[in-house]
Design an enzyme around this catalytic site. Structure first.
Site, short mmCIF file in Angstrom:
data_model
loop_
_atom_site.label_atom_id
_atom_site.label_comp_id
_atom_site.label_asym_id
_atom_site.label_seq_id
_atom_site.Cartn_x
_atom_site.Cartn_y
_atom_site.Cartn_z
N HIS A 1 99.11 46.94 -6.41
CA HIS A 1 100.45 47.14 -5.85
C HIS A 1 100.83 48.61 -5.81
O HIS A 1 101.27 49.15 -4.79
CB HIS A 1 101.47 46.35 -6.68
CG HIS A 1 102.87 46.53 -6.21
ND1 HIS A 1 103.71 47.49 -6.73
CD2 HIS A 1 103.57 45.89 -5.24
CE1 HIS A 1 104.87 47.42 -6.11
NE2 HIS A 1 104.82 46.46 -5.20
N CYS B 1 118.55 69.80 19.16
CA CYS B 1 118.24 70.42 17.87
C CYS B 1 118.88 69.55 16.80
O CYS B 1 119.59 68.61 17.09
CB CYS B 1 118.78 71.83 17.81
SG CYS B 1 120.57 71.93 17.93
#
Lengths: 886, 886
Positions: free
Chosen positions: B467, B842
Site C-alpha cells: 500500500h 498567466c
C-alpha cells in the site's frame, strides 16, 4: 463632400427640426421656424459634426468648412442686402452655440460680430443712433475679449465701474457717446497690454468666434453640466451664425423670453418676460427686473409693471399667433426667444420648454384633454426623475407660516435648510450631511455644483427665466428668485428681509410654489396622489408591460409601497429583520455557537420573530406576491466591533469578551464582498436556511388560514452554479414538507434565485432549469463584473466619470455595455430552458429610468425602493412606448 | 433493455478494453485479456451504470439486473462444469470493484464467496485439502463480515491472536483443521452477537457482496481519494464477479503481482513479486515478505530469496510470454496480477502500470526507441504533474551519507523532514508549516491524508507493491518500504535501526531512489535536465503549439525560467520590485506625498532601481519577449501596519506617525480586491505609470545599444473598458516619445492588457482594437466571476468541493464552465477585431495541466511560475496531440 453648413431664413431652410443631432437644438428649430413662416433673421448653422471633427483633428477645421461658411455668409448678404464688414451699412452677426440638448448658460455667445473701428461708424450713421452703435461696439469688444481671447472680464468691468462712479451713473445706458468712445479706447488698450487685441478684420472675428464656441464645449462648467446631466462629450455643439437684430436700438425695441404655458405650474396661459431697449443676455442675466408679457402673467405673479400686451399690443398679437402656431406645430409647450427691433418682431429661438415636474404633468394631462396628444405621447412628456418633485414632501398646510419675504415662485417645492452664502460652503456642508439653502444676490454658472448640493435656492435678483430659476427647475430643486426686499451682506454672512436678520447656519424655509420665504424650519408632510397625478399614473399603468414591485421589509415600507402603486414586494431582505434590538442578541448567540445544536437553539429563538415579520407582510400585501431573500450578509456584520459593545454583549450572552473577539477575528475577511455570504451560508450552515424557510412557510399557512392567498417566493442569494441552488432548494423543500406534515396543511410556494455573480449569469441556462424566478441583483453584479467595490470606488469613480471611462456612475445607472450584456445573455439562456421563468431585477437600478429603458425588453418586472415605484412605473411605460415605436 | 452485465472467459468476452467507462478498468481488461487468449478465470462484470442507477434510485438495483446476473452466473457454471452453492464441488467467486481509473486499496473485495457450512465440506473433499478449505471459509467469513456486514474486523483478529498465542504459532497457516473449525465457530458467534451473521444462502451472499462493492464507492476513504485525484463521484464503480482460483491451495500454488518493466525506474526488465501458497491480498497487505519474479529483480534489489524463475520455471516462461503479448497488445507498460493454482497459471488482472515520473519518462523514451510507440504517443505517456518529481531537488551526491538502514526503493526522490509516527500528526504538523516524514510499520488507506501531507514515507514492512509503495508513487512522494531492520515503538515515539534511535521530531532523510534511510537532514541540489529528460522535452517542444513563458521578476527567477525552457517572460510583476528594502521607503514616500510634485520627486528616486531591474531582465532573456505589468496592488499594501514599524518609517522619512496612520486609514478599503488598484492607479496617479514606462523604455534603449534586441511588452492591469486602456496607452506612448526624443533613439514596444475582470472579457472585442496582446489574469478573473475571494474562500471552498459544487478548487484548475466560457468569448471577440492579437494567460492556471488542455484551442501562449514551465510545455504538447485527434 460633407455638408458642414446649413442655411435658413426668408421662409425657407436647409435644415429641419428632426436634424437636432446634426444642427443642435437651436439650429434645428431656427430652420424649422423659418420653414413654417416665422420671422427668423437669416443665418446658417455649422454642424455638430464640424465640432467633432475639430476635436478629433487637434483643433483644426475641416478644409471644406471655410468655403461653405463663406457661401452661407454670401447668401445672408444677398438676402439682407447688406455686406459683412461694409463700412457704410454693415451686416452684423450673432454667433451662438447650440448642442443637441439645451445647456442653459453653459455655452458662450458673441453678439454684434462684424463691428470694428470703421463699421461702427457706418452703423452709427445707418441707424441714426451713434450711442446704440458705440454701446454695441463696446459690448462686442467686451464679449469677444472674454470669450474668444480669454481676457479677464473684470478688467473691462473695472473700466465701466470707474466711468459710472466718476459720473454718478446708475446704469450703463446713461453714458454719452464720448464716454463710450473713451471706454472703447480703454478696452482696446487692455487688449493690447494683454497681447490679445480684438481683430479688426471681420472674417478673423468670425473664425475666432466659431473657435470660441467650439472651445466653450470643453470649458470646465460645460463639462460639469454634462456630467450632471449625463450628456456624452462626443456629441459636440453646433454654431449658429445669424443676422443681428437689435432689441437695444431704442424704446421701440425690446427683447424677451416666453413660454406657451406657465413652465412652473403648467397652467395654459401665455407667460413670459421682456425688457425694453435691451439685448437678450440682459433678460437672462437678471440684472434689470423684466416686465411681463401678458396681463394674466402680472395677475398670477402679483406684479404691477406694464406688460407687453399693453405696451406693444400689435407685437403682442403677432407673438400670440406664433405661440399658437408653434405649439400646434410642435405639439408641446414652447420656450421662445424674441427680439423687437424698431417695432418689428423677430423670433430667435424656439424649443420645447423646460418645466417643473408639476408643470410637465399638468401640460401632459391638459394636452390629452385638449386632443393635442395621445395618452401614449403624454406618458413620454414627464421625466421619470421629475415625478420625484411631486412625491417629495410639501409644507404642511396647517402649519403657521412666518413669512419674512415674498419672491417669484421660480421652481416649485418645499425646501428647509441652514443658510449658506456661497456655492463652496453649500458643497462642503452638504458633504458633511447638512441640509442647506443657498442664498445669493444672483447665481451664475460657477454656482451650479453648490446649487445641486442645496435643498433650495433663494436669490435677491432675477426673474422666472433667470439663471437661478432655469437651473433650479432643471435640477428639480425649489427656488425663490427676485426677492427685491432681500438684502444680503456676504461679508457679515447675513441676510435681512421684512425686518428680520438671519445669519449663516440659521434655518430657513422656501416655498418654491408660492415664492414665500419663511424663517425657521417649517414642518413637511406627504404629497397628494390624486387629481392629475392619479389620472396620469392610470395611463402609465395601462401602457407599461413591466411589473413594478418594491423592496420592503417593514410594515411601514410595505404600506408606502402599496400607496405608491407597487404590485408586490420584489425583495424582502430578511437580514434587516435581525438588526432589531430585540433579536440581534439571538442572532449573535447563533453566530457564537460552537456546535450545530447550540446554533439550532439560538435559531429557535429567532423563529417566532421571523414568522411574525412574514405574517405582517403577507397581511399588508393582501395576496400580492412577496419575494423573500434568505440571509445574505457575512455573519461578522452582526457582531459588535467596539470593546465597550463587546463587553456589554458578553455580559448579556454569558460568554467572555475573548470569545467574541476570537469569533470576530475568525470571521474576519479580506474581501467580505467575496466571502462567506449568500447561499454559501446555507451550504455551510443549513440550519439557518431551515429556520428561515420554516418561518416563511408557517407564516404563509397562518395567513392563508385567514382567507388571504399567499404564494411566498423564496429567493436564494449569491448562486454561482446549478448544484448550489439544488442543495439549497433541497433544504427548502424538505423543510416545507416537514412543516406541511406537522400542520396538516399545504401552501404553494416558489423557489428562485438572485443572479448577482457573473458566473450565475453565464450559466443561467442550466440554473433556470430548477428556478421559478431569477432576480438580477444588479448592485452586486455590477461590483463583480466591473471588479469595483461600491464602498471603495469613491477614490477613483468620480475621476472615471469625469474622464468619460463610464458615462454615468454604474451603481446609479446600469452599465448596459458590460453588466447589461450579461443580463441579456442570462435572460435569453434562462428563458430558453425555462420559458415560464419570471425575470426581474432589484436594487438601485430597478428605480433608475435609463436602466429600466434598457431592461424593458429582457425582463418581466423590476423592484425598487417604495419611493421610486412611481418613477419606475413611468419609466416602464415610456419604455413600452419606445419599444412599440421601434 | 439496458445491458447491465458483460461476461468473459474461455477465450471470448462481451466487453473490450475501450469499454473502461462502462466496465471499469479491471472489467474491461479482463474482457480484453480473455479475448486475446490469456488464461482468465471466467466471470462477468456488472457495469458502472448499474452503480449510478443504484445511487440515483435510493440504493435499489435495477429490476433487470437480477436476471442478467443469474444468466451470467449460469454461463460460468456451464463453462466451469461446477455449480454455485453445490455441496459437492462448489463454484466459488471473487467479487471485486473496478472503477474507470484504478483506486488502489480504496475499494472492497470479497474472496471465496459461495462457501457455507455445506459447501466448505464439498470443497474440502473436492480439493483433498480440508485445511485449505476451512482456511478459505475462515477468510471468507472475516472479509464478508467486515465488508458486507460492517462488523468490526478487530474482533476477528482478536480470535486469531488468541489461537496463535495459545499454540505458540507465528503464522496463521500453522493452524490445524480443528483449530480452524473452532475459529469459524467463534467467528459465527461474533456475527450472531452483533446481529450480523454471514448468510448461509450463497445467492444472498452474492447480492450482499455486490451491494458492499457499490457501498465502498461512497466510503470516506474512497471519497478522500477521489478528491485528491479529481475523480468525479458520479462515475461509479463496476463489480467483477469471477471464478475463484486459489493461490493458497498448496505449495504448488502462488499468487503475485508483476510489471512488464520496473515501475520505479522504468528499466526494461520483468519485475514482480509473488508469495507461495497465498491469496492475492497477502501480497498487497505486505505482511509476509514476498519473493521476486525474476533473477534480475533479485539483482537489482540486492535480494537473495529464491525467485519464481527458479522455483516455477515453466510458469515463469508462460508469464514471460504473456508479459510480451500484453505489452505489445496494449503498447504500454502493464501491471498484472496472477495466481498459480496447483501449477496452473491464471491472469486475474492487467492494466497500464502506475509508475513514477522517472519511470514514465524512461518507458516513454525507450518505447519510442523500440519502435513500439510514436513520439506523439510518448508525450501523452507522462503525466505533467509527474514531471515535478524529476525537477524536484535530489540529494547532493557529494554529501556524506550517514546510512542507518536499507529498504526497498518504493517511490523515488529525496525526502528530508522531522519524524512523525502517525498520519494525524503528519497532517497537523504540515499544516503548521513543518516538513515531516511519516514513519509506520505499514500504512493503510486511513493514512492517505497524512501521507499526502508528508515529504516522504518510511515503512518497516511491505514490498514494492505494498500500500505504502503504490500510494506514494501515485502521489509522487518518495517512499522507502520494507526496512526489515527497522523497529518502531509507537508508544515511546521512537524508531531504531542500525543501532541508532531517533525520536519524533528528529530529522531524517529518505532516498526513495536507492532505498537508503539516513539520520539528519542531507543537503539537496537541483536536478539534471539532460539525457532522457532532454530528449523527451525536445519532442514536447516539437509537438506543442502554445508558447510557454514564465512569470519572473528577479534575475534568479529569469535564470530558472530559461533553464526550464521558458520562451520568454510572460508576467513581470513590477510591484514585487518595490518591496526590496532599498526601495520600499521611496515607495512609501511616494504614497505619503501630498502633492503631485512630491510624488514625482519620490518616483524619481525609484526610477534608477526600476530601470536597472529591467536592464538585468532584458539581458538575461537575450531577446526573448518580456511582458512587464504596471503597478497593480493597492497602495496600502506598501505601508506598515504595526506601530513599531510606523514609528521607524516615520523617523526615516521625516514625517509623523500620525501622518502615516492617517494616510493608511485614508487608503483603507472594505474590499481591496475591488478597489483602487491596477490601471485605476494609473488613471488617478498618471505619474506612476510615466515613471514605470520611462524605466522600461530607457532600459530597452540601453540594452538595445549593446546589440540585444528588446521589444518590451507593457501590460496594463485591471482594464474594464477600452477608454481606460486608451487613457493608459496615451500616457505610455507620450512618455515613450519623450524618452525617444531625449535619447535620440527609438525602440519598438507593445502595449497590451490583462483581461481579469468579467467586463473586460465581455467587451474584449472593442478593447482588442487598441491592444497588442491580451493576457488573461485567471486568478482575479476567477475571483470576480465566481464572486469568491481567494483569501477568504477557505471557510467554505472545501465544503464546496466536497459537495461537488465545484469539481476542483477553481483557483487551482480553471473553472471551464464559467470562467472558461468568458475566456472563450473574449478570445473570439478579440481576434475578430484584431486578428494579430497575442492571446495568453498567466497565474496559477497557466501551470495547471487540465487548464492548459482546455485553453489550448483558444490561446497562443501561457505563462506560469518557472518551476512549472516543463509541466506546462508537456501539457501543451498533450493538448496538441488531443486536438489533432479530435
Amino acid at each position: 463632400m460633407t455638408k458642414w453648413v446649413y442655411t435658413f431664413g426668408n421662409g425657407t431652410a436647409e435644415g429641419r427640426a428632426d436634424m437636432r443631432n446634426l444642427l443642435g437644438g437651436k439650429g434645428a428649430n431656427l430652420a424649422e421656424m423659418a420653414s413654417i413662416g416665422c420671422p427668423v433673421p437669416p443665418g446658417f448653422t455649422i454642424t455638430t459634426e464640424a465640432c467633432t471633427y475639430y476635436y478629433q483633428n487637434n483643433k483644426a477645421y475641416s478644409p471644406e468648412l471655410k468655403e461653405q461658411v463663406l457661401n452661407g455668409l454670401k447668401g445672408v448678404e444677398a438676402s439682407m442686402g447688406k455686406k459683412f464688414g461694409d463700412a457704410e451699412n454693415p451686416l452684423l452677426f450673432s454667433v451662438r452655440s447650440g448642442a443637441r440638448v439645451s445647456m442653459p448658460g453653459m455655452m458662450d455667445t458673441i453678439l454684434n460680430l462684424g463691428l470694428n473701428d470703421q463699421t461702427v461708424e457706418g452703423l452709427a450713421k445707418a441707424s441714426g443712433n451713434p450711442k446704440f452703435a458705440y454701446d454695441s461696439y463696446r459690448r462686442f469688444i467686451q464679449m469677444y475679449s472674454d470669450t474668444a481671447m480669454g481676457v479677464d472680464i473684470h478688467k473691462f468691468e473695472a473700466v465701466l465701474d470707474r466711468v459710472r462712479e466718476e459720473n454718478g451713473y446708475k446704469h450703463d445706458n446713461e453714458m454719452t457717446v464720448e464716454q463710450l468712445k473713451d471706454v472703447i479706447a480703454e478696452y482696446k488698450k487692455i487688449g493690447i497690454a494683454e497681447g490679445k487685441p480684438v481683430p479688426q478684420d471681420v472674417y478673423e472675428q468670425l473664425w475666432g468666434a466659431i473657435g470660441a464656441v467650439f472651445g466653450s464645449w470643453m470649458s470646465e462648467r460645460a463639462i460639469f453640466y454634462r456630467k450632471l446631466n449625463n450628456i456624452p462629450a462626443d456629441w459636440g455643439t453646433a454654431v449658429n451664425v445669424q443676422t443681428m437684430v437689435f432689441g437695444n436700438s431704442g424704446d421701440n425695441s425690446a427683447t424677451g423670453v416666453c413660454f406657451s404655458r406657465d413652465a412652473a405650474t403648467g397652467e395654459n396661459y401665455f407667460y413670459g418676460e421682456y425688457l425694453k431697449n435691451a439685448q437678450g443676455e440682459d433678460v437672462v442675466a437678471g440684472i434689470r427686473t423684466p416686465q411681463q408679457i401678458s396681463k394674466i402673467g402680472n395677475e398670477r405673479r402679483h406684479l404691477t409693471l406694464p406688460c407687453m400686451e399693453e405696451e406693444f399690443p400689435e407685437v403682442y398679437k403677432q407673438l400670440c399667433d406664433i405661440r399658437k402656431k408653434l405649439e400646434t406645430h410642435y405639439k408641446d409647450m414652447q420656450d421662445m426667444e424674441f427680439t423687437v427691433e424698431n417695432g418689428k418682431l423677430f423670433m430667435l429661438q424656439t424649443r420645447n420648454g423646460k418645466r417643473t415636474g408639476l408643470a410637465a404633468l399638468k401640460v401632459a394631462v391638459d394636452m390629452v384633454h385638449e386632443g393635442l396628444i395621445t395618452k401614449r405621447e403624454a406618458v413620454t412628456r414627464v421625466e421619470p426623475g421629475h415625478l420625484d418633485q411631486l412625491l417629495h414632501p410639501m409644507f404642511d398646510k396647517s402649519a403657521q407660516r412666518d413669512v419674512m419675504a415674498q419672491g417669484l415662485p421660480a421652481s416649485p417645492g418645499a425646501a428647509v435648510g441652514q443658510i449658506v452664502f456661497n456655492a463652496a460652503d453649500a458643497e462642503q456642508q452638504a458633504a458633511e450631511g447638512k441640509k442647506v439653502v443657498l442664498v445669493r444676490v444672483e447665481t451664475s454658472p460657477e454656482d451650479i455644483a453648490g446649487m445641486h448640493a442645496s435643498q433650495g435656492v433663494l436669490t435677491a435678483r432675477g426673474g422666472m427665466t433667470s439663471h437661478a430659476a432655469v437651473v433650479a427647475r432643471g435640477m428639480g430643486i425649489p427656488c425663490v428668485s427676485g426677492v427685491s426686499d432681500l438684502r444680503i451682506d456676504y461679508a457679515a454672512q447675513t441676510l435681512t428681509a421684512g425686518g428680520v436678520t438671519l445669519k449663516a447656519g440659521d434655518m430657513i424655509s422656501l416655498d418654491g410654489t408660492t415664492g414665500q420665504v419663511m424663517r425657521g424650519a417649517l414642518p413637511l408632510r406627504d404629497p397628494e396622489m390624486a387629481g392629475d397625478f392619479g389620472e396620469f399614473m392610470g395611463w402609465v399603468d395601462e401602457i407599461k408591460h413591466l411589473v413594478v414591485r418594491a423592496n420592503a421589509e417593514t410594515p411601514k415600507d410595505a404600506d408606502t409601497a402599496r400607496k405608491f402603486g407597487a404590485e408586490g414586494i420584489g425583495l424582502c431582505r430578511t437580514e434587516h429583520m435581525f438588526f432589531d434590538p430585540s433579536r440581534i442578541n439571538h442572532m449573535r448567540e447563533m453566530i457564537l455557537a460552537k456546535t450545530e445544536a447550540d446554533r439550532r437553539q439560538a435559531l429557535d429563538k429567532l423563529l417566532p420573530y421571523q414568522r411574525n415579520d412574514f405574517v405582517q407582510l403577507f397581511k399588508i400585501m393582501e395576496g400580492l406576491p412577496v419575494t423573500i431573500r434568505l440571509l445574505d450578509p457575512p455573519l461578522h456584520e452582526f457582531l459588535p466591533h467596539k470593546l465597550a459593545e463587546q463587553e456589554e454583549i458578553a455580559k448579556e450572552l454569558g460568554v467572555t469578551v475573548e470569545e467574541i473577539q476570537a469569533r470576530t477575528a475568525q470571521l474576519h475577511e479580506a474581501n467580505p464582498m467575496l466571502g462567506l455570504r449568500g447561499c454559501r451560508l446555507a451550504v455551510v450552515f443549513p440550519e439557518i436556511c431551515e429556520m428561515q424557510t420554516r418561518a416563511i412557510i408557517e407564516a404563509a399557512l397562518e395567513v392563508s388560514a385567514q382567507g388571504i392567498k399567499v404564494v411566498p417566493e423564496i429567493e436564494v442569494p449569491l448562486i454561482s452554479s446549478k448544484k448550489e441552488l439544488e442543495i439549497c432548494k433541497k433544504i427548502i423543500d424538505e423543510t416545507a414538507e416537514k412543516v406541511f406534515a406537522e400542520k396538516g396543511q399545504k401552501v404553494e410556494y416558489l423557489v428562485g434565485t438572485m443572479i448577482e455573480l457573473p458566473r450565475a449569469a453565464l450559466l443561467a441556462g442550466e440554473i433556470a432549469e430548477i428556478a421559478d424566478f431569477f432576480e438580477f441583483g444588479t448592485n452586486d453584479l455590477t461590483q463583480t463584473t466591473l471588479g469595483m467595490s461600491r464602498d471603495d470606488a469613491g477614490s477613483f469613480l468620480p475621476k472615471y466619470v469625469e474622464k468619460g471611462i463610464y458615462d454615468r456612475d454604474p451603481f446609479q445607472s446600469l452599465d448596459t455595455n458590460g453588466v447589461g450584456k450579461l443580463i441579456a445573455m442570462a435572460c435569453k439562456d434562462g428563458a430558453a430552458t425555462n420559458p415560464n421563468i419570471y425575470l426581474s431585477i432589484c436594487g438601485e437600478h430597478g428605480g433608475d429610468a435609463a436602466s429600466i429603458m434598457f431592461l424593458n425588453k429582457y425582463l418581466k418586472g423590476v423592484s425598487c425602493s417604495p419611493y421610486r415605484v412611481p418613477l419606475a412605473r413611468l419609466a416602464a411605460a415610456q419604455a413600452a412606448v419606445k419599444a412599440k415605436k421601434a
